[in-house]
Write a protein that holds these residues in place. Structure first.
Motif, PDB file in Angstrom:
ATOM      1  N   ALA A   2       0.836  -1.202   0.000  1.00 29.62           N
ATOM      2  CA  ALA A   2       0.000   0.000   0.000  1.00 29.62           C
ATOM      3  C   ALA A   2       0.873   1.255   0.000  1.00 29.62           C
ATOM      4  O   ALA A   2       0.546   2.245  -0.657  1.00 29.62           O
ATOM      5  CB  ALA A   2      -0.935  -0.004   1.202  1.00 29.62           C
ATOM      6  N   ALA A   3       2.002   1.199   0.706  1.00 34.75           N
ATOM      7  CA  ALA A   3       2.922   2.340   0.745  1.00 34.75           C
ATOM      8  C   ALA A   3       3.508   2.623  -0.642  1.00 34.75           C
ATOM      9  O   ALA A   3       3.720   3.780  -1.003  1.00 34.75           O
ATOM     10  CB  ALA A   3       4.041   2.090   1.751  1.00 34.75           C
ATOM     11  N   PHE A   4       3.758   1.577  -1.428  1.00 32.60           N
ATOM     12  CA  PHE A   4       4.231   1.784  -2.803  1.00 32.60           C
ATOM     13  C   PHE A   4       3.195   2.590  -3.587  1.00 32.60           C
ATOM     14  O   PHE A   4       3.536   3.516  -4.325  1.00 32.60           O
ATOM     15  CB  PHE A   4       4.460   0.460  -3.529  1.00 32.60           C
ATOM     16  N   GLY A   5       1.938   2.211  -3.439  1.00 34.68           N
ATOM     17  CA  GLY A   5       0.875   2.923  -4.134  1.00 34.68           C
ATOM     18  C   GLY A   5       0.791   4.381  -3.716  1.00 34.68           C
ATOM     19  O   GLY A   5       0.651   5.274  -4.553  1.00 34.68           O
ATOM     20  N   GLU A   6       0.902   4.630  -2.423  1.00 32.95           N
ATOM     21  CA  GLU A   6       0.864   6.008  -1.915  1.00 32.95           C
ATOM     22  C   GLU A   6       2.063   6.815  -2.405  1.00 32.95           C
ATOM     23  O   GLU A   6       1.921   7.971  -2.783  1.00 32.95           O
ATOM     24  CB  GLU A   6       0.814   6.011  -0.382  1.00 32.95           C
ATOM     25  N   GLU A   7       3.228   6.212  -2.387  1.00 32.20           N
ATOM     26  CA  GLU A   7       4.434   6.903  -2.865  1.00 32.20           C
ATOM     27  C   GLU A   7       4.292   7.250  -4.346  1.00 32.20           C
ATOM     28  O   GLU A   7       4.659   8.344  -4.769  1.00 32.20           O
ATOM     29  CB  GLU A   7       5.668   6.023  -2.637  1.00 32.20           C
ATOM     30  N   GLY A   8       3.755   6.329  -5.109  1.00 31.23           N
ATOM     31  CA  GLY A   8       3.526   6.612  -6.525  1.00 31.23           C
ATOM     32  C   GLY A   8       2.603   7.797  -6.715  1.00 31.23           C
ATOM     33  O   GLY A   8       2.881   8.688  -7.523  1.00 31.23           O
ATOM     34  N   LYS A   9       1.505   7.827  -5.971  1.00 30.61           N
ATOM     35  CA  LYS A   9       0.560   8.943  -6.063  1.00 30.61           C
ATOM     36  C   LYS A   9       1.229  10.265  -5.740  1.00 30.61           C
ATOM     37  O   LYS A   9       0.989  11.277  -6.397  1.00 30.61           O
ATOM     38  CB  LYS A   9      -0.625   8.730  -5.116  1.00 30.61           C
ATOM     39  N   ARG A  10       2.068  10.275  -4.715  1.00 32.82           N
ATOM     40  CA  ARG A  10       2.762  11.509  -4.328  1.00 32.82           C
ATOM     41  C   ARG A  10       3.631  12.038  -5.455  1.00 32.82           C
ATOM     42  O   ARG A  10       3.891  13.241  -5.534  1.00 32.82           O
ATOM     43  CB  ARG A  10       3.622  11.282  -3.083  1.00 32.82           C
ATOM     44  N   HIS A  11       4.098  11.146  -6.298  1.00 32.61           N
ATOM     45  CA  HIS A  11       4.990  11.540  -7.393  1.00 32.61           C
ATOM     46  C   HIS A  11       4.275  11.551  -8.745  1.00 32.61           C
ATOM     47  O   HIS A  11       4.919  11.647  -9.794  1.00 32.61           O
ATOM     48  CB  HIS A  11       6.200  10.609  -7.449  1.00 32.61           C
ATOM     49  N   GLY A  12       2.952  11.434  -8.726  1.00 32.39           N
ATOM     50  CA  GLY A  12       2.187  11.499  -9.961  1.00 32.39           C
ATOM     51  C   GLY A  12       2.266  10.246 -10.823  1.00 32.39           C
ATOM     52  O   GLY A  12       2.004  10.296 -12.016  1.00 32.39           O
ATOM     53  N   ALA A  13       2.634   9.132 -10.221  1.00 35.46           N
ATOM     54  CA  ALA A  13       2.742   7.879 -10.961  1.00 35.46           C
ATOM     55  C   ALA A  13       1.661   6.906 -10.502  1.00 35.46           C
ATOM     56  O   ALA A  13       1.227   6.946  -9.351  1.00 35.46           O
ATOM     57  CB  ALA A  13       4.122   7.257 -10.728  1.00 35.46           C
ATOM     58  N   THR A  14       1.251   6.062 -11.390  1.00 35.14           N
ATOM     59  CA  THR A  14       0.318   5.001 -11.041  1.00 35.14           C
ATOM     60  C   THR A  14       1.105   3.726 -10.821  1.00 35.14           C
ATOM     61  O   THR A  14       1.784   3.247 -11.731  1.00 35.14           O
ATOM     62  CB  THR A  14      -0.714   4.777 -12.160  1.00 35.14           C
ATOM     63  N   VAL A  15       1.048   3.209  -9.629  1.00 34.65           N
ATOM     64  CA  VAL A  15       1.704   1.941  -9.306  1.00 34.65           C
ATOM     65  C   VAL A  15       0.737   0.822  -9.663  1.00 34.65           C
ATOM     66  O   VAL A  15      -0.450   0.903  -9.376  1.00 34.65           O
ATOM     67  CB  VAL A  15       2.073   1.880  -7.802  1.00 34.65           C
ATOM     68  N   VAL A  16       1.255  -0.203 -10.308  1.00 37.86           N
ATOM     69  CA  VAL A  16       0.466  -1.384 -10.653  1.00 37.86           C
ATOM     70  C   VAL A  16       1.163  -2.588 -10.039  1.00 37.86           C
ATOM     71  O   VAL A  16       2.362  -2.796 -10.258  1.00 37.86           O
ATOM     72  CB  VAL A  16       0.341  -1.567 -12.176  1.00 37.86           C
ATOM     73  N   LEU A  17       0.437  -3.352  -9.252  1.00 40.11           N
ATOM     74  CA  LEU A  17       0.998  -4.537  -8.607  1.00 40.11           C
ATOM     75  C   LEU A  17       0.747  -5.769  -9.472  1.00 40.11           C
ATOM     76  O   LEU A  17      -0.293  -5.858 -10.130  1.00 40.11           O
ATOM     77  CB  LEU A  17       0.367  -4.719  -7.228  1.00 40.11           C
ATOM     78  N   LEU A  18       1.680  -6.709  -9.450  1.00 40.29           N
ATOM     79  CA  LEU A  18       1.542  -7.953 -10.190  1.00 40.29           C
ATOM     80  C   LEU A  18       1.712  -9.123  -9.239  1.00 40.29           C
ATOM     81  O   LEU A  18       2.641  -9.122  -8.421  1.00 40.29           O
ATOM     82  CB  LEU A  18       2.619  -8.074 -11.277  1.00 40.29           C
ATOM     83  N   THR A  19       0.829 -10.099  -9.339  1.00 42.22           N
ATOM     84  CA  THR A  19       1.030 -11.316  -8.568  1.00 42.22           C
ATOM     85  C   THR A  19       2.200 -12.074  -9.172  1.00 42.22           C
ATOM     86  O   THR A  19       2.583 -11.856 -10.319  1.00 42.22           O
ATOM     87  CB  THR A  19      -0.225 -12.208  -8.570  1.00 42.22           C
ATOM     88  N   ARG A  20       2.737 -12.971  -8.382  1.00 45.39           N
ATOM     89  CA  ARG A  20       3.913 -13.739  -8.782  1.00 45.39           C
ATOM     90  C   ARG A  20       3.453 -15.049  -9.419  1.00 45.39           C
ATOM     91  O   ARG A  20       2.858 -15.890  -8.761  1.00 45.39           O
ATOM     92  CB  ARG A  20       4.769 -14.027  -7.548  1.00 45.39           C
ATOM     93  N   PRO A  21       3.759 -15.236 -10.711  1.00 45.18           N
ATOM     94  CA  PRO A  21       3.351 -16.483 -11.350  1.00 45.18           C
ATOM     95  C   PRO A  21       4.262 -17.637 -10.961  1.00 45.18           C
ATOM     96  O   PRO A  21       5.417 -17.434 -10.598  1.00 45.18           O
ATOM     97  CB  PRO A  21       3.486 -16.168 -12.840  1.00 45.18           C
ATOM     98  N   HIS A  22       3.742 -18.831 -11.029  1.00 47.01           N
ATOM     99  CA  HIS A  22       4.519 -20.021 -10.697  1.00 47.01           C
ATOM    100  C   HIS A  22       3.974 -21.187 -11.493  1.00 47.01           C
ATOM    101  O   HIS A  22       2.771 -21.263 -11.734  1.00 47.01           O
ATOM    102  CB  HIS A  22       4.428 -20.318  -9.199  1.00 47.01           C
ATOM    103  N   ARG A  23       4.862 -22.075 -11.922  1.00 49.80           N
ATOM    104  CA  ARG A  23       4.441 -23.232 -12.705  1.00 49.80           C
ATOM    105  C   ARG A  23       3.496 -24.135 -11.917  1.00 49.80           C
ATOM    106  O   ARG A  23       2.505 -24.622 -12.437  1.00 49.80           O
ATOM    107  CB  ARG A  23       5.663 -24.018 -13.184  1.00 49.80           C
ATOM    108  N   ALA A  24       3.788 -24.350 -10.649  1.00 48.04           N
ATOM    109  CA  ALA A  24       2.937 -25.192  -9.804  1.00 48.04           C
ATOM    110  C   ALA A  24       1.669 -24.427  -9.431  1.00 48.04           C
ATOM    111  O   ALA A  24       1.670 -23.205  -9.338  1.00 48.04           O
ATOM    112  CB  ALA A  24       3.689 -25.598  -8.544  1.00 48.04           C
ATOM    113  N   THR A  25       0.604 -25.158  -9.206  1.00 44.13           N
ATOM    114  CA  THR A  25      -0.638 -24.518  -8.761  1.00 44.13           C
ATOM    115  C   THR A  25      -0.467 -24.071  -7.304  1.00 44.13           C
ATOM    116  O   THR A  25       0.406 -24.595  -6.588  1.00 44.13           O
ATOM    117  CB  THR A  25      -1.821 -25.502  -8.846  1.00 44.13           C
TER     118      THR A  25
END
Length: 102
Positions: A2-25
């Motif tokens: 959440a802090a990454f998102g807030e920091e991005g907003k403060r600097h006019g950037a949109t932070v986008v989070l990605l889940t971590r893919p893995h071969r195993a389920t």
């Protein structure tokens, strides 16, 4: 996260989070004796934080789940996996781009 998102907003950037893919389920990886057993928990936490904080997220894990053929090892993509990842990001990020003012 959440802090990454807030920091991005403060600097006019949109932070986008990605889940971590893995071969195993997620179910299979929970029995892994290494740090990888926590990947499903991390992905769930990321989804929750993104939802609660209003941060855009791309669920790469769900997009690639069941597609072992797209991985060259437990977490790295094949050439085809990279191509599909690029398509996924293009599709998911396109709506987040600013509209041309002209």
């Amino acid at each position: 996260l959440a802090a990454f998102g807030e920091e991005g907003k403060r600097h006019g950037a949109t932070v986008v989070l990605l889940t971590r893919p893995h071969r195993a389920t997620p179910r299979e990886i929970q029995d892994n004796p290494t740090w990888r057993r926590d990947v499903p928990k991390y992905n769930e936490a990321l989804r929750r934080v993104a939802r609660n904080a209003g941060i855009p997220a791309v669920d790469v894990q769900r997009a690639f789940e069941g597609r072992q053929d797209l991985f060259s090892d437990e977490c790295h993509f094949t050439t085809e996996g990279h191509r599909l990842m690029a398509e996924l990001l293009h599709r998911e990020l396109q709506p987040l781009l600013p509209r041309d003012a002209s």
